[in-house]
Scaffold this active site. Structure first.
Site, short mmCIF file in Angstrom:
data_model
loop_
_atom_site.label_atom_id
_atom_site.label_comp_id
_atom_site.label_asym_id
_atom_site.label_seq_id
_atom_site.Cartn_x
_atom_site.Cartn_y
_atom_site.Cartn_z
N ASP A 102 60.27 -0.93 88.87
CA ASP A 102 58.90 -1.40 89.10
C ASP A 102 58.29 -0.63 90.27
O ASP A 102 58.93 -0.47 91.31
CB ASP A 102 58.90 -2.91 89.40
N ASN A 159 45.88 0.74 92.72
CA ASN A 159 44.81 0.83 91.73
C ASN A 159 43.49 0.31 92.29
O ASN A 159 42.42 0.87 92.02
CB ASN A 159 45.17 0.04 90.47
N HIS A 171 41.94 3.36 88.52
CA HIS A 171 42.96 3.47 87.48
C HIS A 171 43.26 4.92 87.10
O HIS A 171 44.36 5.23 86.61
CB HIS A 171 42.53 2.68 86.24
N GLU A 202 53.35 -1.36 85.02
CA GLU A 202 53.94 -0.43 85.99
C GLU A 202 55.46 -0.55 86.00
O GLU A 202 56.12 -0.15 86.96
CB GLU A 202 53.39 -0.70 87.40
#
Length: 564
Positions: A436, A444, A449, A479
């Site tokens: 992760d 973000n 993005h 993610e």
């Protein structure tokens, strides 16, 4: 069939839905637009298809239309063809895969339309019906029917269990109507599934006598927009039923049988001297090849064009010279089966060698014949190279995450099941990493993005460069990433995880903030590691690696935690 491309006949009125749409929405769309299927798309790529035939089967199984999502009932991956494919190739693909429709895609694998059996039949010329067989020669004689007072669920059950597209309504052996898949989808929306057949059936029903030839039968279907005809005798009694599927299957079988019978009695010289047969062989869209004692005795112009050879370069040569090396053993076994058994017909797919060295996928239907007084093999070949390329690319798209190029979550679960089964069966180690990106939402929010997507792609590249060829890396979620490590104990998996963690931490990114200010940042990842235990199942295996990842994040992030 003419040398037309499929784009000249396809229907471009295609209905698409997302995989999370409910089944009732699909039924409503099919009825409103009067189409027999919807294509399920994800990220503009076809991932599944749902047809009226599927609806019949699902209703028979009491599937709840309002709670069932398309992703759980659609058929996938989609069998698709290039819009540059020839009509003859598409017709053959339908026969081989027992399909009534195919999705058509362009060079970028975007959907451009649908082609159905009806589209194919409408474009068959009279010469396609070589022997003018009559309807009664190919019709189904065991007609499954219902009475007008029978319930619609009974008709639905008959269609689902027997995998048929329609059921005639018959009383005293006389046809009164027809229940089709489209009738059933209409009944669903009108809440009339519990009605009797009489209130739902299509009427009147179109009939033909058994002496009508197939060409005339197809034109009759086209004029009346039908997919089937009820066959009756001179007194109007039902004796059979014929569908478009029956006719398309028969055309190729009829063609092969004619060639076989012709060559039983005629030498090559005699065949080529008779205009009727010369036209048949030389103008055929089928590539024709005759093999005798391992040598090519005859090849028609179609195959010469496909492989880009002259006749003198092939006739008299060893057939294996033109078979792709990896497929020679398969082809040799196929030929051996003819000589060592009573086998009279065989079908397979192999690659033949083009003049430029490329392997061209060919579907081959072979049969035993007598040629010039000796046993030989007659092979009819279809060039399916474009279809194989399209299938391979579509399969790649279905299992691949577009952004990162890694395998996607859907394929992760498929492969996880396979690897668990293999580990159990052979008592071999299997480890998994769950990764992760730390504090990715904040990244973000600050940079947008587009910058976040670049980070995801970069980490995908890092994973691919840090795992072996037998390992598999997946984009597991937004993610999150996963890596399956076959033949790997947890000690070695930890080493791989640490190598990935360090490489990510050492990578520098140069994003711009949302207000356009440049920045220099690094990112970190937290990684959970675990090894499969013999008493594990998929759920426990996933739960443990997820717990390991959770501990890594709770313990400060940018670390590897393993649980055994």
């Amino acid at each position: 069939m003419p040398l037309d491309k499929i784009h000249s006949i396809i229907s471009r009125d295609i209905i698409t839905l997302g995989p999370k749409e409910f089944l009732r929405i699909a039924v409503e769309k099919m009825n409103f637009h009067n189409v027999s299927c919807v294509v399920v798309v994800e990220d503009k790529r076809p991932v599944g298809i749902l047809t009226e035939s599927d609806i019949v089967r699902l209703v028979c199984n009491n599937t709840d239309l309002d709670l069932t999502r398309l992703q759980s009932v659609m058929k996938g991956p989609v069998v698709a063809v290039s819009e540059e494919a020839e009509i003859s190739e598409v017709a053959n693909l339908m026969v081989v895969n027992d399909l009534r429709r195919l999705v058509v895609v362009d060079s970028g694998y975007n959907i451009t339309g649908i082609v159905t059996q009806t589209d194919i039949i409408k474009n068959l010329k009279i010469e396609s019906f070589i022997s003018f067989r009559e309807v009664e020669q190919i019709m189904k004689r065991e007609v499954i029917s219902v009475g007008e007072k029978d319930s619609l669920p009974k008709a639905i059950e008959f269609m689902a269990k027997n995998r048929i597209s329609c059921v005639p309504v018959v009383e005293y052996n006389k046809p009164l109507g027809m229940i089709t898949e489209h009738d059933i989808t209409k009944a669903i929306l009108m809440n009339r599934v519990s009605d009797n057949v009489k209130g739902v059936m299509t009427t009147p029903v179109l009939t033909v006598n058994g002496e009508v030839n197939l060409f005339d039968a197809t034109r009759l279907m086209e004029e009346n927009k039908l997919r089937q005809l009820v066959v009756v005798d001179t007194e109007g009694n039902v004796i059979g039923i014929v569908t478009l599927s029956d006719i398309i299957r028969d055309i190729r079988a009829d063609y092969m049988e004619l060639l076989k019978n012709m060559l039983k009695e005629k030498s090559r010289a005699l065949v080529e001297s008779e205009m009727k047969y010369r036209t048949l062989v030389e103008r055929s869209l089928e590539s024709i090849l005759i093999i005798q004692e391992g040598l090519i005795k005859f090849v028609n112009p179609t195959l010469l064009r496909v492989l880009n050879y002259d006749e003198k370069e092939m006739v008299g040569m060893d057939i294996f010279r033109f078979i792709y090396p990896n497929d020679r053993e398969l082809f040799s076994e196929n030929l051996s089966n003819f000589s060592s058994s009573n086998q009279v017909e065989s079908k397979l797919e192999i690659r033949m060698v083009h003049r430029n060295g490329e392997g061209i996928y060919m579907e081959i239907l072979s049969t035993q014949i007598q040629y010039e007084g000796k046993p030989a093999i007659l092979a009819a070949l279809r060039n399916v190279n474009e279809r194989k390329k399209a299938e391979a690319e579509l399969k790649r798209l279905v299992i691949t995450d577009d952004l990162t190029g890694l395998f996607n979550q859907r394929f992760f679960y498929i492969q996880l099941v396979k690897e668990i089964e293999r580990a159990k069966r052979h008592d071999r180690p299997l480890s998994m990493l769950l990764i992760d990106i730390d504090i990715f939402k904040d990244f973000n929010d600050r940079y947008g993005h587009w910058e976040g997507d670049y980070v995801l792609k970069k980490i995908g590249e890092i994973l691919l460069t840090n795992v072996r060829e037998i390992d598999m890396a997946f984009r597991y979620g937004g993610e999150e990433f996963a890596v399956l490590l076959p033949e790997t104990k947890h000690e070695d998996a930890i080493i791989v995880a640490e190598r990935i963690r360090k490489t990510v931490a050492q990578t520098v990114f140069y994003p711009f903030t949302l207000n356009g200010q440049p920045d220099v940042v690094s990112k970190t990842v937290s990684i959970g590691v675990t090894e499969f235990r013999h008493e594990d199942n998929m759920k426990s295996f996933l739960k443990r690696v997820d717990s390991a990842l959770y501990q890594a994040k709770e313990s400060g992030r940018n670390m590897v935690v393993h649980l055994i």
